[in-house]
Scaffold this active site. Structure first.
Site, PDB file in Angstrom:
ATOM      1  N   SER A 286       0.864  -0.855  -0.013  1.00  0.00           N
ATOM      2  CA  SER A 286       0.100   0.005   0.009  1.00  0.00           C
ATOM      3  C   SER A 286       0.884   1.343  -0.034  1.00  0.00           C
ATOM      4  O   SER A 286       1.766   1.355   0.654  1.00  0.00           O
ATOM      5  CB  SER A 286      -0.824   0.093   1.405  1.00  0.00           C
ATOM      6  N   PRO A 287       0.243   2.447  -0.460  1.00  0.00           N
ATOM      7  CA  PRO A 287       1.160   3.394  -0.708  1.00  0.00           C
ATOM      8  C   PRO A 287       1.362   4.157   0.968  1.00  0.00           C
ATOM      9  O   PRO A 287       0.133   4.404   1.490  1.00  0.00           O
ATOM     10  CB  PRO A 287       0.426   4.535  -1.498  1.00  0.00           C
TER      11      PRO A 287
ATOM     12  N   CYS B 212       2.893   7.197   3.004  1.00  0.00           N
ATOM     13  CA  CYS B 212       3.530   8.167   3.322  1.00  0.00           C
ATOM     14  C   CYS B 212       4.927   8.277   4.129  1.00  0.00           C
ATOM     15  O   CYS B 212       4.605   7.773   5.200  1.00  0.00           O
ATOM     16  CB  CYS B 212       2.695   9.792   3.623  1.00  0.00           C
TER      17      CYS B 212
ATOM     18  N   TYR C 147      -8.829  13.863   0.943  1.00  0.00           N
ATOM     19  CA  TYR C 147      -7.988  14.483   0.059  1.00  0.00           C
ATOM     20  C   TYR C 147      -8.939  15.123  -1.207  1.00  0.00           C
ATOM     21  O   TYR C 147     -10.031  15.057  -1.211  1.00  0.00           O
ATOM     22  CB  TYR C 147      -6.796  13.930  -0.332  1.00  0.00           C
TER      23      TYR C 147
ATOM     24  N   LEU D 140      -6.343  -3.346   8.012  1.00  0.00           N
ATOM     25  CA  LEU D 140      -5.862  -4.318   9.195  1.00  0.00           C
ATOM     26  C   LEU D 140      -6.130  -5.654   8.709  1.00  0.00           C
ATOM     27  O   LEU D 140      -6.535  -6.578   9.292  1.00  0.00           O
ATOM     28  CB  LEU D 140      -7.033  -4.268  10.304  1.00  0.00           C
TER      29      LEU D 140
END
Length: 356
Positions: free
Chosen positions: A22-23, A25, A182, A301
């Site tokens: 997963s991306p 940050c 976002y 999760l």
């Protein structure tokens, strides 16, 4: 029925298994440029035999960063550092991918370990920030400027330009980030979009910006490579975006050339109670897959190999993305293959340590 270690094909790209990174940050850039941290962070997950390794939310314009330390792809200077990372990922047999993003009204905040709070220009932040309407994310956040129609069009163009740079850097999949409050998600949700023009109000208007971005990206992104869209399938709040709207949106995205939907949730407003539990978002992926007829990625999760394999075998999703578990165990696929009795080729440099 497919299983976790069966290959997956989207357009002309084959993924060696159904385990995706997963991306996540990292808040570790200067000027949006990838560096040694990204090479090691992303590269080690490819060494661990994830089938796809996706770079974090990558800003398509400077003001679209979450923090001053975000990864960026708004200029040609960002291509070469990413190319180094993507080349290594490819050498390991994984598919390099990148998430294209604009933080919208959640922009100009500090790194999480500094509180994740809005930052001033003196501390590297910026103003203005932008959103669909002049409604702040939460108390203490900047009030965003409502985007003009001309600005909306320019942001779609910025996503397309970013996709072209991602291709030049060697990415084989791009994901459009329309989740977690976002910019693109904030247009979808009535909780953050109070516009009364063609980008607000009715469902068809609220999805217009995301659809224009998908169309713009698909025009420049090679036909042989897939496009993913990450959405928040529900806002978990009364009056917000719903799973029913997500299903309807997914059908439209499929028609626009999207190949897979990454099914997350929440993030558009603070203080929402989310029923966190292992696999709590998987039902969203299952419903969209079945009702919209488009492949999906399950997230949230997901940590256990048996649980992960079950998601694929029962047709709840076509692939699974792990985030925090990959921070704990960069080589999680090797562990999962051992637990599930599957054969997964270890890197030759590590073969002597192979689990028996």
């Amino acid at each position: 029925m497919a299983h976790l270690f069966e290959p997956l094909r989207l357009r002309d790209v084959e993924f060696s298994n159904r385990i995706f990174v997963s991306p996540m940050c990292q808040y570790s850039c200067e000027g949006g440029l990838a560096n040694e941290w990204h090479l090691v962070h992303l590269g080690s997950r490819a060494v661990g035999r994830a089938a796809m390794v996706m770079a974090e939310a990558t800003a398509v314009v400077p003001e679209g960063r979450i923090s001053p330390r975000d990864l960026g792809i708004w200029s040609d200077a960002h291509v070469a550092p990413l190319e180094r990372v993507f080349s290594f990922i490819t050498q390991q047999g994984a598919v390099p991918a990148i998430q294209l993003a604009h933080a919208g009204r959640k922009a100009s905040t500090s790194e999480p370990w500094k509180g994740g709070v809005p930052v001033s220009a003196a501390d590297g932040g910026w103003t203005p920030i932008f959103g669909p309407s002049a409604v702040a994310f939460a108390e203490g956040y900047q009030v965003p400027q409502a985007l003009t129609i001309a600005q909306i069009v320019s942001i779609a163009d910025a996503f397309a330009a970013a996709a072209s740079r991602a291709y030049a850097a060697g990415a084989k999949l791009v994901e459009i980030h329309s989740a977690h409050g976002y910019l693109l998600h904030s247009f979808l949700s009535p909780l953050s979009n109070h516009r009364n023009d063609e980008y607000g109000g009715a469902f068809a208007n609220r999805i217009r910006m995301l659809c224009s971005v998908v169309e713009a990206v698909r025009k420049v992104w090679p036909e042989r490579f897939p496009v993913s869209v990450r959405i928040s399938c529900t806002d978990w709040a009364e009056g917000g975006w719903t799973i029913e709207e997500s299903v309807a949106l997914a059908r439209i995205l499929k028609g626009l050339g999207a190949d897979i939907v990454d099914c997350s949730s929440g993030g558009v407003i603070g203080g929402v109670r989310i029923p966190l539990a292992p696999g709590y978002q998987v039902p969203f992926a299952e419903r969209i897959r079945k009702e919209a007829g488009i492949p999906t990625i399950a997230v949230g999760l997901i940590t256990d190999p048996v649980q992960t394999d079950h998601i694929i075998r029962t047709g709840q999703a076509d692939a699974v993305m792990l985030a925090r578990e990959f921070l704990r165990q960069p080589y999680w696929p090797l562990h999962a293959a051992h637990v599930l009795g599957q054969n997964l080729n270890w890197p030759v440099q590590y073969d002597r340590a192979k689990l028996k």
